[in-house]
Design a protein around this motif. Structure first.
Motif, PDB file in Angstrom:
ATOM      1  N   GLY A  21     -21.615   7.427  -1.062  1.00 19.44           N
ATOM      2  CA  GLY A  21     -20.205   7.097  -1.152  1.00 19.44           C
ATOM      3  C   GLY A  21     -19.408   7.716  -0.012  1.00 19.44           C
ATOM      4  N   THR A  22     -18.096   7.736  -0.202  1.00 22.04           N
ATOM      5  CA  THR A  22     -17.195   8.241   0.821  1.00 22.04           C
ATOM      6  C   THR A  22     -16.198   9.196   0.196  1.00 22.04           C
ATOM      7  N   LEU A  23     -15.912  10.260   0.898  1.00 17.84           N
ATOM      8  CA  LEU A  23     -14.910  11.232   0.455  1.00 17.84           C
ATOM      9  C   LEU A  23     -13.862  11.379   1.550  1.00 17.84           C
ATOM     10  N   VAL A  24     -12.597  11.253   1.155  1.00 19.03           N
ATOM     11  CA  VAL A  24     -11.487  11.403   2.095  1.00 19.03           C
ATOM     12  C   VAL A  24     -10.542  12.469   1.553  1.00 19.03           C
ATOM     13  N   GLN A  25     -10.345  13.529   2.324  1.00 22.84           N
ATOM     14  CA  GLN A  25      -9.419  14.585   1.931  1.00 22.84           C
ATOM     15  C   GLN A  25      -8.090  14.383   2.662  1.00 22.84           C
ATOM     16  N   VAL A  26      -6.988  14.305   1.904  1.00 26.23           N
ATOM     17  CA  VAL A  26      -5.667  14.009   2.455  1.00 26.23           C
ATOM     18  C   VAL A  26      -4.710  15.134   2.106  1.00 26.23           C
ATOM     19  N   GLN A  27      -3.949  15.596   3.098  1.00 26.92           N
ATOM     20  CA  GLN A  27      -2.947  16.637   2.872  1.00 26.92           C
ATOM     21  C   GLN A  27      -1.549  16.067   3.147  1.00 26.92           C
ATOM     22  N   TYR A  28      -0.674  16.169   2.136  1.00 20.81           N
ATOM     23  CA  TYR A  28       0.705  15.695   2.257  1.00 20.81           C
ATOM     24  C   TYR A  28       1.633  16.859   2.597  1.00 20.81           C
ATOM     25  N   GLU A  29       2.788  16.515   3.156  1.00 19.64           N
ATOM     26  CA  GLU A  29       3.802  17.532   3.435  1.00 19.64           C
ATOM     27  C   GLU A  29       4.516  17.940   2.156  1.00 19.64           C
ATOM     28  N   GLN A  30       4.567  17.037   1.186  1.00 15.69           N
ATOM     29  CA  GLN A  30       5.170  17.324  -0.105  1.00 15.69           C
ATOM     30  C   GLN A  30       4.082  17.172  -1.178  1.00 15.69           C
ATOM     31  N   ASP A  76      -8.968   5.857   9.685  1.00 18.73           N
ATOM     32  CA  ASP A  76      -7.840   5.075  10.206  1.00 18.73           C
ATOM     33  C   ASP A  76      -7.395   4.027   9.191  1.00 18.73           C
ATOM     34  N   GLU A  77      -8.380   3.407   8.531  1.00 17.28           N
ATOM     35  CA  GLU A  77      -8.070   2.384   7.539  1.00 17.28           C
ATOM     36  C   GLU A  77      -7.304   2.977   6.361  1.00 17.28           C
ATOM     37  N   MET A  78      -7.758   4.140   5.902  1.00 23.09           N
ATOM     38  CA  MET A  78      -7.095   4.807   4.787  1.00 23.09           C
ATOM     39  C   MET A  78      -5.683   5.241   5.178  1.00 23.09           C
ATOM     40  N   HIS A  79      -5.529   5.653   6.440  1.00 25.30           N
ATOM     41  CA  HIS A  79      -4.224   6.072   6.932  1.00 25.30           C
ATOM     42  C   HIS A  79      -3.223   4.915   6.878  1.00 25.30           C
ATOM     43  N   LYS A  80      -3.653   3.720   7.240  1.00 28.37           N
ATOM     44  CA  LYS A  80      -2.779   2.549   7.204  1.00 28.37           C
ATOM     45  C   LYS A  80      -2.441   2.169   5.764  1.00 28.37           C
ATOM     46  N   LEU A  81      -3.435   2.226   4.890  1.00 29.39           N
ATOM     47  CA  LEU A  81      -3.216   1.841   3.495  1.00 29.39           C
ATOM     48  C   LEU A  81      -2.223   2.767   2.792  1.00 29.39           C
ATOM     49  N   LEU A  82      -2.296   4.063   3.106  1.00 30.73           N
ATOM     50  CA  LEU A  82      -1.465   5.056   2.409  1.00 30.73           C
ATOM     51  C   LEU A  82      -0.169   5.365   3.153  1.00 30.73           C
ATOM     52  N   ASP A  83       0.117   4.620   4.177  1.00 29.01           N
ATOM     53  CA  ASP A  83       1.292   4.893   5.003  1.00 29.01           C
ATOM     54  C   ASP A  83       2.591   4.930   4.190  1.00 29.01           C
ATOM     55  N   SER A  84       2.671   4.113   3.150  1.00 28.66           N
ATOM     56  CA  SER A  84       3.900   4.029   2.350  1.00 28.66           C
ATOM     57  C   SER A  84       4.021   5.143   1.313  1.00 28.66           C
ATOM     58  N   THR A  85       2.995   5.979   1.181  1.00 26.49           N
ATOM     59  CA  THR A  85       3.026   7.017   0.138  1.00 26.49           C
ATOM     60  C   THR A  85       3.659   8.318   0.613  1.00 26.49           C
ATOM     61  N   GLY A  86       4.003   8.452   1.884  1.00 26.47           N
ATOM     62  CA  GLY A  86       4.625   9.673   2.390  1.00 26.47           C
ATOM     63  C   GLY A  86       3.960  10.154   3.659  1.00 26.47           C
ATOM     64  N   PHE A 134       1.539  12.462   5.701  1.00 22.30           N
ATOM     65  CA  PHE A 134       0.274  13.138   5.393  1.00 22.30           C
ATOM     66  C   PHE A 134      -0.622  13.121   6.623  1.00 22.30           C
ATOM     67  N   GLU A 135      -1.722  13.840   6.506  1.00 24.31           N
ATOM     68  CA  GLU A 135      -2.764  13.790   7.531  1.00 24.31           C
ATOM     69  C   GLU A 135      -4.120  13.746   6.849  1.00 24.31           C
ATOM     70  N   ILE A 136      -5.057  13.056   7.471  1.00 28.51           N
ATOM     71  CA  ILE A 136      -6.426  12.987   6.969  1.00 28.51           C
ATOM     72  C   ILE A 136      -7.157  14.241   7.424  1.00 28.51           C
ATOM     73  N   ARG A 137      -7.553  15.088   6.476  1.00 24.61           N
ATOM     74  CA  ARG A 137      -8.202  16.353   6.816  1.00 24.61           C
ATOM     75  C   ARG A 137      -9.712  16.219   6.985  1.00 24.61           C
ATOM     76  N   ARG A 138     -10.299  15.312   6.200  1.00 26.71           N
ATOM     77  CA  ARG A 138     -11.771  15.237   6.227  1.00 26.71           C
ATOM     78  C   ARG A 138     -12.220  13.874   5.736  1.00 26.71           C
ATOM     79  N   VAL A 139     -13.270  13.343   6.363  1.00 27.72           N
ATOM     80  CA  VAL A 139     -13.905  12.098   5.916  1.00 27.72           C
ATOM     81  C   VAL A 139     -15.414  12.312   5.913  1.00 27.72           C
ATOM     82  N   ASP A 140     -16.040  12.190   4.735  1.00 21.63           N
ATOM     83  CA  ASP A 140     -17.500  12.323   4.610  1.00 21.63           C
ATOM     84  C   ASP A 140     -18.059  11.025   4.059  1.00 21.63           C
TER      85      ASP A 140
END
Length: 322
Positions: free
Chosen positions: A48-57, A104-114, A116-122
């Motif tokens: 599978g895939t793991l994506v770690q995302v860090q938001y400012e809020q 990059d794909e996840m970044h585009k999809l979540l763009d409307s949620t606030g 953030f930065e993608i910290r890790r992708v496994d």
């Protein structure tokens, strides 16, 4: 330093049936959990895939779930990771649609949620996950076989069987705890299980070594009495070692962060269960296997006799009389 009085003998074997019964309940409950709840396999083993995302809020988990529900990532597991501002998105069962630019794909999809930065992708493919799972089981099985051979060579086959039963007891209960709390099983957890094997075996070998020494030096003919004396003599050492290890691992669990929580939790369970089995269970298995003091002493006496004969022949050879 001694916690327990050095000259006091505790009647461990007098209580072995209740302890064995308690252990049987824990083992059966763990097996039931493994068959009903199962293990929460991480991407290392399930793929599978793991994506770690860090938001400012604070991370908007509900909104993330809503956004992803309309994409190929529908059904992803989204959980808080260490702090309210970080989340981990897990997508199990890798498909051919998942490419290397998933960040990059996840970044585009979540763009409307606030912001953030993608910290890790496994990413781990299903085939790789299956191979890791097979190799993990193989590593665990080979460890038990090598331990069986080593203890049989160093002691006697009943000691080996008793040690393997004690180790199986520790591993099953640890896996039961992992299943109960749905700890994600990855390579770190496998490393923790193998660490538990080594830790528990070390304690068990020390107890067995003292039992063997007690059989050779004591005038007691009852195994229960020899075991009680031997375990009582190692009680302070076992307790101090276990407490020291427990405090270190507890510190890792409390302050080490989300990444090593699973590893530290497994070790915590292993230290507690391994100490318990070394004191109350391993020697009880030895008694249940009908180990004979008389036969052991006779074999040891025969070994000493053969050694003296070899030394005598060597001495005669060196003097030129043979």
């Amino acid at each position: 330093m001694e916690i327990f009085k050095g000259n006091r003998i505790y009647n461990f074997m007098g209580k072995r049936i209740p302890f064995l019964g308690f252990s049987a309940i824990l083992v059966i409950a763990s097996i039931v959990l493994l068959f009903t709840k199962g293990l929460n396999l991480g991407i290392d083993f399930a793929g599978g895939t793991l994506v770690q995302v860090q938001y400012e809020q604070k991370a908007p988990i509900d909104k993330i779930r809503e956004v992803l529900s309309n994409t190929k990532y529908k059904g992803s597991s989204i959980t808080e990771f260490g702090s309210p501002t970080e989340v981990v998105i897990r997508v199990t069962g890798v498909s051919s649609n998942l490419t290397n630019d998933i960040g990059d794909e996840m970044h585009k999809l979540l763009d409307s949620t606030g912001k953030f930065e993608i910290r890790r992708v496994d990413m781990v493919g299903a085939k790789v996950g299956g191979e890791l799972r097979e190799k993990g089981i193989m590593a665990l099985s080979l460890s038990l076989i090598i331990i069986l051979i080593y203890v049989s060579y160093r002691f006697e086959w009943r000691f080996a069987i008793a040690s393997i039963l004690a180790l199986a007891h520790d591993i099953i209960i640890a896996l039961g705890a992992i299943s109960l709390f749905q700890v994600e099983v990855n390579l770190d957890i496998l490393a923790a299980i193998l660490t538990i094997l080594g830790y528990s075996l070390n304690d068990t070998i020390i107890v067995f070594d003292r039992i063997r020494e007690g059989i050779q030096t004591s005038k007691e003919s009852e195994l229960n009495e020899v075991v009680n004396e031997s375990v009582s003599r190692t009680l302070s050492r076992t307790t101090l070692t276990s407490l020291t290890t427990f405090f270190v691992v507890a510190t890792l669990y409390l302050f080490g962060g989300e990444i090593i929580n699973g590893f530290a939790f497994t070790l915590l369970v292993g230290v507690v269960v391994g100490t318990y089995s070394s004191i109350f269970i391993a020697a009880s298995f030895l008694v249940q296997l009908k180990f004979s003091i008389e036969s052991f002493r006779a074999k040891e006496a025969e070994k000493v006799k053969r050694q003296k004969e070899k030394e005598k022949i060597r001495a005669m050879y060196e003097k030129g009389t043979v």
